[in-house]
Design a protein around this motif. Sequence first.
Motif, PDB file in Angstrom:
ATOM      1  N   CYS A 287      44.381  49.473  43.376  1.00  0.00           N
ATOM      2  CA  CYS A 287      44.731  48.578  42.270  1.00  0.00           C
ATOM      3  C   CYS A 287      44.934  49.371  40.981  1.00  0.00           C
ATOM      4  O   CYS A 287      44.109  50.197  40.608  1.00  0.00           O
ATOM      5  CB  CYS A 287      43.633  47.539  42.080  1.00  0.00           C
ATOM      6  SG  CYS A 287      43.886  46.492  40.642  1.00  0.00           S
ATOM      7  N   ILE A 288      46.055  49.137  40.311  1.00  0.00           N
ATOM      8  CA  ILE A 288      46.350  49.877  39.075  1.00  0.00           C
ATOM      9  C   ILE A 288      46.090  49.027  37.833  1.00  0.00           C
ATOM     10  O   ILE A 288      46.499  49.391  36.726  1.00  0.00           O
ATOM     11  CB  ILE A 288      47.807  50.391  39.074  1.00  0.00           C
ATOM     12  CG1 ILE A 288      48.787  49.228  39.340  1.00  0.00           C
ATOM     13  CG2 ILE A 288      47.996  51.498  40.096  1.00  0.00           C
ATOM     14  CD1 ILE A 288      50.247  49.601  39.184  1.00  0.00           C
TER      15      ILE A 288
ATOM     16  N   CYS B  61      47.444  46.315  36.779  1.00  0.00           N
ATOM     17  CA  CYS B  61      48.666  45.938  36.068  1.00  0.00           C
ATOM     18  C   CYS B  61      48.657  44.458  35.712  1.00  0.00           C
ATOM     19  O   CYS B  61      49.431  44.009  34.889  1.00  0.00           O
ATOM     20  CB  CYS B  61      49.890  46.256  36.917  1.00  0.00           C
ATOM     21  SG  CYS B  61      50.016  45.218  38.390  1.00  0.00           S
ATOM     22  N   TYR B  62      47.804  43.702  36.373  1.00  0.00           N
ATOM     23  CA  TYR B  62      47.640  42.258  36.140  1.00  0.00           C
ATOM     24  C   TYR B  62      48.855  41.427  36.545  1.00  0.00           C
ATOM     25  O   TYR B  62      49.012  40.293  36.087  1.00  0.00           O
ATOM     26  CB  TYR B  62      47.272  41.963  34.684  1.00  0.00           C
ATOM     27  CG  TYR B  62      46.009  42.662  34.236  1.00  0.00           C
ATOM     28  CD1 TYR B  62      44.922  42.773  35.092  1.00  0.00           C
ATOM     29  CD2 TYR B  62      45.908  43.217  32.975  1.00  0.00           C
ATOM     30  CE1 TYR B  62      43.768  43.428  34.703  1.00  0.00           C
ATOM     31  CE2 TYR B  62      44.752  43.872  32.570  1.00  0.00           C
ATOM     32  CZ  TYR B  62      43.683  43.974  33.450  1.00  0.00           C
ATOM     33  OH  TYR B  62      42.548  44.610  33.052  1.00  0.00           O
TER      34      TYR B  62
ATOM     35  N   CYS C  68      49.253  40.194  39.390  1.00  0.00           N
ATOM     36  CA  CYS C  68      48.706  39.095  40.195  1.00  0.00           C
ATOM     37  C   CYS C  68      48.271  37.953  39.288  1.00  0.00           C
ATOM     38  O   CYS C  68      48.535  36.782  39.555  1.00  0.00           O
ATOM     39  CB  CYS C  68      47.542  39.578  41.058  1.00  0.00           C
ATOM     40  SG  CYS C  68      46.291  40.524  40.188  1.00  0.00           S
TER      41      CYS C  68
ATOM     42  N   HIS D 168      38.562  41.603  39.931  1.00  0.00           N
ATOM     43  CA  HIS D 168      39.011  40.797  41.064  1.00  0.00           C
ATOM     44  C   HIS D 168      38.054  39.649  41.366  1.00  0.00           C
ATOM     45  O   HIS D 168      38.474  38.533  41.650  1.00  0.00           O
ATOM     46  CB  HIS D 168      39.220  41.678  42.298  1.00  0.00           C
ATOM     47  CG  HIS D 168      40.500  42.441  42.219  1.00  0.00           C
ATOM     48  ND1 HIS D 168      41.720  41.835  42.353  1.00  0.00           N
ATOM     49  CD2 HIS D 168      40.750  43.749  41.969  1.00  0.00           C
ATOM     50  CE1 HIS D 168      42.683  42.744  42.206  1.00  0.00           C
ATOM     51  NE2 HIS D 168      42.113  43.907  41.976  1.00  0.00           N
TER      52      HIS D 168
ATOM     53  N   CYS E 141      52.182  41.700  43.509  1.00  0.00           N
ATOM     54  CA  CYS E 141      51.427  42.958  43.448  1.00  0.00           C
ATOM     55  C   CYS E 141      52.286  44.146  43.883  1.00  0.00           C
ATOM     56  O   CYS E 141      52.783  44.175  45.001  1.00  0.00           O
ATOM     57  CB  CYS E 141      50.178  42.875  44.326  1.00  0.00           C
ATOM     58  SG  CYS E 141      49.270  44.429  44.332  1.00  0.00           S
TER      59      CYS E 141
ATOM     60  N   VAL F 262      45.210  40.150  47.481  1.00  0.00           N
ATOM     61  CA  VAL F 262      44.125  39.625  46.642  1.00  0.00           C
ATOM     62  C   VAL F 262      43.655  38.254  47.122  1.00  0.00           C
ATOM     63  O   VAL F 262      42.619  37.754  46.687  1.00  0.00           O
ATOM     64  CB  VAL F 262      44.516  39.553  45.144  1.00  0.00           C
ATOM     65  CG1 VAL F 262      44.584  40.940  44.544  1.00  0.00           C
ATOM     66  CG2 VAL F 262      45.848  38.839  44.948  1.00  0.00           C
TER      67      VAL F 262
HETATM   68  S1  SF4 Z   1      48.926  43.026  40.909  1.00  0.00           S
HETATM   69 FE1  SF4 Z   1      46.723  42.759  40.654  1.00  0.00          FE
HETATM   70  S2  SF4 Z   1      45.842  43.630  42.534  1.00  0.00           S
HETATM   71 FE2  SF4 Z   1      47.934  44.375  42.387  1.00  0.00          FE
HETATM   72  S3  SF4 Z   1      47.739  46.353  41.356  1.00  0.00           S
HETATM   73 FE3  SF4 Z   1      48.189  44.820  39.781  1.00  0.00          FE
HETATM   74  S4  SF4 Z   1      46.156  44.192  39.029  1.00  0.00           S
HETATM   75 FE4  SF4 Z   1      45.837  45.253  40.976  1.00  0.00          FE
END
Ligand code: SF4
Lengths: 53, 315
Positions: free
Chosen positions: B205-206, B208-209, B211, B246, B267, B273
């Motif tokens: 998980c980076i 990045c939000y 999700c 999470h 994602c 997730v």
């Molecule tokens: S979309 Fe959510 S689960 Fe996927 S990398 Fe970004 S923060 Fe992490």
Amino acid sequence: MGNLLEHMGIERDRIHFSWISSAEATKFVDVVKEISNKVRALGPNKKLVKDYN
Amino acid sequence: MDTCIQKIREIAFQLLDKKEVERVIGFSNGTIPMATSPITIASKQDTEKLVFNSTCGLNLANYIRQQKGKIAVIAKGCDSRNIVTHIIENQVKRDQIYIIGVPCKGMINKSKIKALFEDDILKFDEDGDTLTVESSSKKETLSKKEYLRDNCRLCQHKNPVIYDILAGDPVKEQVLDVPYPDVEKIAALDADARWIHFQELTKNCIRCYACRNACPLCYCPTCFVDESGPQWVGKGQDKTDVNTFHFLRAFHCAGRCTDCGACVEACPMDINVRDFTRKLNKDAFDMFGWEAGLDQTKRPPLDAYSPDDPNDFIK
Ligand code: SF4
Ligand code: SF4
Ligand code: SF4
């Protein structure tokens, strides 16, 4: 909340919920005793702990 | 290609032509093959831009909040349940939205298809259950059934639960004896193995939000992860912070998640997730007989008190 933590692999006995009135001193003592006994039996927690080193 | 698109375009054209709505929210072709992106159109000439196919995995209920005037939105089964959730949570008024319901035949798992190719996909077509996917080195003909997203495989509400008009004939709903096999599989492991499962799941998980941003439920003006005073959770990729993010994101969706899969769809690291939210969906179902977004007149379980609520967890 407890269920999801448990599902993620945190031991159930580390998670406790209680509702204690400020007038219920003995209940407070009992609950804290029970929690510390259960947690002591599990040993130190290594999950969901931040490592600053 | 029968994906209801002609009907959707026709309905959108009529609505804009008669000025019944100011804008229509739908899907348009993305900039690469096998991708679609949300689009808002305000003129009837633009209805040609609308598309609908099995790559429309995002959830358009995410875009209907804070709109001015009456808008129309295209809704699959799961999207319609998120619209119901919005209505219950006072994010939109029912009479402000015109719902073009699409009985859904499931969306595809793009990562699974991409994994078949070593190079970029250049062309994607579908005809009923047949998908034709081409890169510069090869062409594959696939059965859509085999490439459905996990949530679509387990979906029991493919038909929209509320709508003003349907763009296709209702589809047959499946009734599963075991609706949460994935949750049960994880639950069967011991505590340490479960922990390892979730560590492995989130290790890439980076933060990045994407999700969170794709999810219609996540509309707080300032998300807890963005707060700095107090700072609830560290902002980097420390594994405890990642887990905390999470865990809490999932919990904020408890009793509200429709398993639409938009979070997974968005994602970039292919993290499922849903392994977090599905557990809460199962609990809501087991403890309260609740599935989110089915009934506008019922308050969600975490928002209502009943003397029958299970309470043996509390001392
Ligand atoms: S979309 Fe959510 S689960 Fe996927 S990398 Fe970004 S923060 Fe992490
Ligand atoms: S979850 Fe159900 S309604 Fe939503 S895209 Fe999948 S099959 Fe369609
Ligand atoms: S958490 Fe994911 S599956 Fe649940 S409603 Fe949000 S985007 Fe959909």
